[in-house]
Enzyme design. Structure first.
Site, PDB file in Angstrom:
ATOM      1  N   ASP A 236     -10.830  50.751  38.981  1.00  0.00           N
ATOM      2  CA  ASP A 236      -9.854  50.664  37.883  1.00  0.00           C
ATOM      3  C   ASP A 236     -10.181  51.657  36.766  1.00  0.00           C
ATOM      4  OD1 ASP A 236      -7.708  49.676  36.381  1.00  0.00           O
ATOM      5  OD2 ASP A 236      -8.839  47.988  35.562  1.00  0.00           O
TER       6      ASP A 236
ATOM      7  N   GLU B 175      -7.971  56.831  35.287  1.00  0.00           N
ATOM      8  CA  GLU B 175      -7.060  57.963  34.975  1.00  0.00           C
ATOM      9  C   GLU B 175      -7.835  59.111  34.316  1.00  0.00           C
ATOM     10  OE1 GLU B 175      -6.489  54.717  34.274  1.00  0.00           O
ATOM     11  OE2 GLU B 175      -5.222  54.515  36.043  1.00  0.00           O
TER      12      GLU B 175
ATOM     13  N   ASP C 179      -0.315  47.883  36.230  1.00  0.00           N
ATOM     14  CA  ASP C 179       0.084  46.756  35.381  1.00  0.00           C
ATOM     15  C   ASP C 179       1.594  46.622  35.246  1.00  0.00           C
ATOM     16  OD1 ASP C 179      -2.602  46.556  35.155  1.00  0.00           O
ATOM     17  OD2 ASP C 179      -2.712  47.239  33.078  1.00  0.00           O
TER      18      ASP C 179
HETATM   19  O1  MIG Z   1      -7.164  47.391  30.433  1.00  0.00           O
HETATM   20  O2  MIG Z   1      -9.760  44.636  34.329  1.00  0.00           O
HETATM   21  O3  MIG Z   1      -4.760  47.411  35.959  1.00  0.00           O
HETATM   22  O4  MIG Z   1      -5.413  44.970  37.163  1.00  0.00           O
HETATM   23  O5  MIG Z   1      -6.821  43.109  35.603  1.00  0.00           O
HETATM   24  C1  MIG Z   1      -6.965  46.420  31.427  1.00  0.00           C
HETATM   25  C2  MIG Z   1      -8.681  44.114  33.616  1.00  0.00           C
HETATM   26  C3  MIG Z   1      -7.966  46.649  32.516  1.00  0.00           C
HETATM   27  C4  MIG Z   1      -6.280  46.958  34.181  1.00  0.00           C
HETATM   28  C5  MIG Z   1      -5.921  46.696  35.616  1.00  0.00           C
HETATM   29  C6  MIG Z   1      -5.746  45.224  35.825  1.00  0.00           C
HETATM   30  C7  MIG Z   1      -7.021  44.493  35.461  1.00  0.00           C
HETATM   31  C8  MIG Z   1      -7.383  44.801  34.007  1.00  0.00           C
HETATM   32  N1  MIG Z   1      -7.505  46.261  33.821  1.00  0.00           N
END
Ligand code: MIG
Length: 657
Positions: free
Chosen positions: A311, A314, A424
């Site tokens: 995660d 980017e 999201d």
């Molecule tokens: O800024 O880890 O897209 O699936 O639950 C949020 C917390 C960070 C974004 C991910 C989401 C995840 C969440 N993350």
């Protein structure tokens, strides 16, 4: 290599992004389909009236991309509205098709690329770049399918997950302890709803530090992983891109000592902030750093973990130390000011500029194995290279088995190392429809193991939305219900009609022999798992405009219900088909429908599958876990066909192939 159907043009001095695996001779000049404008450094193509444009993978809007402007600039934006131009991914592959001629293009450029597909001028398609060092591929073919196959052979074979990853997964940001996870497992078990995965979001870590586990909330993690595996459940932890700056945190210390982090102009490590607080970003574009970080996944695979999701790659930035200073110093100017409307908006923008600030992406550099490159020029590669770091490590450290991996950010090439989830989304009916439209675009670009957060990530969901979304989700290879912290709980056991959920998830498990076969054939033959009707029924004008029905594999068409308070929908049949209205894997009715338009009933607990003529749909008996599926004793729904007409793909589902 000379390829008759793929031409490669080179502009400027592009880097090798790793997107492409085939060596193709360079053609001279400019692609004949395009006009090149030296002044703006852009390429343009004049549309014919009935041209449709397909591709771009994960984006907003329709399957036909014509009529909007898309910008490849990977971006953490939890508002996937149709006015947006960028999401988390950059898949610069497109097909232009008007059923008389078609061709594909692939722009291999890791910086910002703008695809103005009839936005500024409705009949003009213009491609422009922030940085014009580019490979430009043109792919010929008689049909969109042929173009997709050539493109996919250019970029290499798609990632193959372990077969258990085709089971159902429950996730939620906010499961804080082993007991929270046990509760999820127990509640699903009590209701006999099949499940194979429970996801661990950032809450499992110690202070959001990668490759750590909070020892109070998850004591004896190794045993816990084994305990869950005994229950037939794989735990799938999240890994974030940023590494917390903290003395004595081994990953941080090693990263500093090994020079593995992204640096600013002055040679110091960039300081940004994300969930752990202040972090450094590993320089995944550097092969040494990539190997170093990738090997860290072993900390978790050594205790029995077999899958991950990457995660914030980017990378998402809450703020950088430098920009925060700038904001604080500028804020002072407003302190004693009487804010008029103009200064009010300036002030608001100033504060709002702290996260994902475009200038911040120009403040740090990569050591791309000896070449120093400013981040923004290769921005779209970051998530790809993070996932590549993991994927290469799995090949080294887990050579005998497949590891589940999917990522939020991506670029072409990452499809060889993992799948993606679409980030999201919101608990909106329109985002269920968006999910439907994204799936074929992802299949085109090779991201076969993909899916969206079922039920919606942000916002408060409703039972009917989760149910309808699950009815569609059973056809997406990645089949996961995920939800944000603070939003209405949406595990299936939170609702009343749990037996409806059970029936739908059981149907998924019954379909796994088919879904896995079709998925594997798509991987191995460079074909599409999920396709728009327009690709199959090329000369049926109606199919060109149908974006809410999809072909899943070679045997079936689906027509999901994606609106609230509907007990049916209109369906267009390009040919005679057999409708199966499923209430569960052993409760369904069948009806042969002629080609043309039909209004088809589908109550909240019913979902529609259409068997194509001459095709077969195999079904297994329901099972609690993928491991328990009996692939030997299948039943078959046929339509002018025999069970033997189906070519079932099988392997052990775990070994690398
Ligand atoms: O800024 O880890 O897209 O699936 O639950 C949020 C917390 C960070 C974004 C991910 C989401 C995840 C969440 N993350």
């Amino acid at each position: 290599m000379i390829s008759n159907n793929i031409k490669k043009f080179v502009f400027g001095n592009p880097i090798n992004t790793g997107a492409v695996v085939k060596d193709i001779d360079t053609s001279v000049g400019v692609p004949k389909e395009f006009e090149y404008d030296r002044a703006t450094d852009s390429f343009s193509f004049s549309f014919e009236k009935d041209d449709a444009v397909y591709g771009l993978g994960e984006t907003v809007r329709g399957i036909n991309k014509r009529g909007w402007i898309y910008v490849s600039n990977n971006y953490d934006d939890p508002h996937h509205e149709e006015t947006k131009s960028s999401l988390y991914a950059s898949q610069n592959f497109l097909i232009i098709d008007n059923s008389k001629r078609c061709f594909g293009i692939f722009i291999d450029n890791p910086g910002t690329v703008t695809f103005d597909i009839g936005y500024t001028n409705s009949d003009l398609f213009t491609i422009s770049f922030e940085d014009n060092d580019t490979y430009f591929y043109v792919i010929d073919g008689n049909t969109p399918y042929e173009i997709v196959s050539s493109f996919r052979s250019l970029i290499g074979r798609s990632y193959i997950p372990p077969i258990w990853a085709f089971g159902f997964g429950q996730s939620r940001w906010g499961y804080e302890s082993a007991d929270d996870i046990r509760t999820v497992a127990k509640r699903y078990k009590e209701l006999n709803i099949p499940i194979d995965m429970i996801y661990l979001d950032i809450d499992y870590m110690q202070d959001f530090k990668d490759f750590t586990v909070n020892p109070e909330r998850f004591p004896d993690f190794e045993n816990f992983v084994a305990e869950m595996k005994n229950e037939g459940i794989h735990l799938v932890p999240i890994i974030d891109a940023g590494v917390k700056i903290q003395k004595d945190y081994d990953i941080y210390e090693e990263g500093v000592a090994g020079d593995y982090f992204c640096k600013k102009e002055d040679g110091s490590n960039l300081v940004a902030a994300v969930w752990p607080g202040k972090v450094h970003f590993p320089d995944f574009l550097n092969s040494k750093a990539r190997k170093w970080f990738g090997d860290k996944y072993k900390i978790l695979t050594d205790v029995g973990i077999e899958g991950f999701w990457n995660d914030m790659n980017e990378p998402a930035i809450f703020y950088t130390e430098d920009h925060l200073k700038e904001v604080f110093s500028e804020i002072k100017n407003y302190e004693n000011m009487e804010l008029d409307i103009w200064s009010f908006f300036e002030f608001k923008d100033l504060i709002g500029s702290i996260d994902n600030y475009p200038e911040d992406y120009k403040r740090f550099y990569h050591d791309f194995d000896g070449i120093k490159i400013r981040h923004d020029k290769v921005h779209n590669l970051y998530g790809f290279y993070m996932t590549r770091s993991a994927g290469e490590a799995f090949e080294r450290n887990n050579p005998d088995k497949r590891i589940l991996m999917f990522s939020r950010s991506s670029y072409t090439g990452m499809h060889r190392y993992g799948g993606i989830w679409t980030g999201d989304n919101l608990s909106w009916w329109s985002h269920l429809l968006l999910n439907i439209k994204q799936m074929p675009s992802l299949s085109m670009t090779g991201f076969l193991y993909s899916g969206a957060d079922i039920g919606g990530f942000g916002g408060n969901t409703t039972e009917d939305l989760v149910l309808r979304w699950t009815e569609f989700g059973i056809f997406t290879p990645l089949f996961r219900n995920h939800c944000a912290l603070g939003c209405r709980e949406q595990e299936m056991y939170q609702f009343e009609k749990t037996s409806d959920f059970k029936n739908i998830v059981e149907l998924r498990y019954s379909l796994i022999p088919y879904i896995y076969s079709e998925f594997m054939k798509a991987v191995l033959n460079n074909t599409m798992y999920c396709a728009p009707l327009a690709f199959e029924y090329r000369h049926d004008e109606r199919c060109k405009e149908i974006e809410d029905q999809l072909l899943i594999g070679s045997s079936i068409m689906i027509a999901p219900v994606y609106e609230q308070n509907k007990t049916g929908r209109y369906v267009y049949l390009p040919e005679e088909m057999k409708l199966i209205r499923f209430r569960s894997c052993n409760d369904y009715d069948e009806e042969v429908l002629s080609s043309g338009d039909h209004y088809v009933k589908a109550d909240l607990n019913e979902l529609l599958v259409f068997i194509r003529k001459g095709k077969v749909l195999p079904l297994a008996k329901p099972a609690r876990h993928v491991n328990d599926i009996d692939f030997e004793n299948l039943s078959y729904i046929t339509f002018d066909s025999k069970p033997d007409d189906y070519d079932l793909y099988r392997d052990d589902g775990i070994s690398r192939i």
